[in-house]
Design an enzyme around this catalytic site. Sequence first.
Site: not given
Length: 329
Positions: A58, A97
């Site tokens: 990442y 979410k």
Amino acid sequence: MDYLRWGILSVSHIYHLRIHHELKDSAKVKVMGIASRDKAKADSEARFLGIPKSYGSYEALLADPEIDAVYLPLPNHLHAEWVKKAADAGKHVLCEKPFALNAGQAQEAIDYAKAKNVHVMEAFMYRFHPQWVHARDVIRSGEIGTVTSVNVQFAYSNTNPADIRNILEKGGGGLLDIGCYAISTSRFLLSAEPKRVVALIHRDPAFRTDVLSSAILDFGQAHAVFTVSTQSAGFQRVEVLGTDGSMTILLPYNAYDDVPVTTIITTGLGTRRVNLGPASQYRLMFEAFSSSVLESKPVPTPPSDAVCNMKVIDAAFRSEQSGLWEAVR
């Protein structure tokens, strides 16, 4: 430049299945890279989806100057951490979410991103579908009168112990995974915040995650009631009752992008079925966020909305422990 260059922070099933095909032809959204902690996995996914770049970490994606913004579909317990890391890299963030595991975490990450001068938004895609724009327009017009109740049911069946949604330490459980939709829906339709919450929660004895959660949200003149489950038959529906009529949204959240969806509205004049779409709700969300960055405008769903939603979830968990009404704070 009239488009935003995006990176996908992890190889995600939801992105693979539901999102990427909606973005391929967008003039405002260009997906440039995808990252995984497994380089071979990232390479394979990039080839399959036709994404130009792949990264074995990442951090490598965040270090790429050709990436402007990231979509963050990581496990729930990593959201706040990687929002801040993306902000450190100057990347704008669309975060899945729930935004964090609690309201304090969410507020801290949002404040951090704001200090770094990056845009950040919670990815509640449903709000961008025409059926939800229409639903709120119907309420605001007064056609069904004053809303007195919102009832949400949302369920699926998943008993895989290896699935992150069934791992407590990774933010698993129904309330965080789909209860957040039920709460967001009620707040969106009522354009208000609940004052207090009472909840009844059942947990899987092995997973310890909540697998059947119900709550009442007290909005004063209106009540919202929801039940969410991760071990029931797949089902979702939203029903709104007003003083002069009612409205039912049959497929509120996982609307497909190639068929219309139906809302049923009943008033004194009769009942009608309103078909809206097809619509690409993920594409609409990504494009709206991209426009806010490109035009230096606020994001369409303010970051504070994520904190407000988490405060209700926090109150529901407190109510589980106390067995009482808990203030939303």
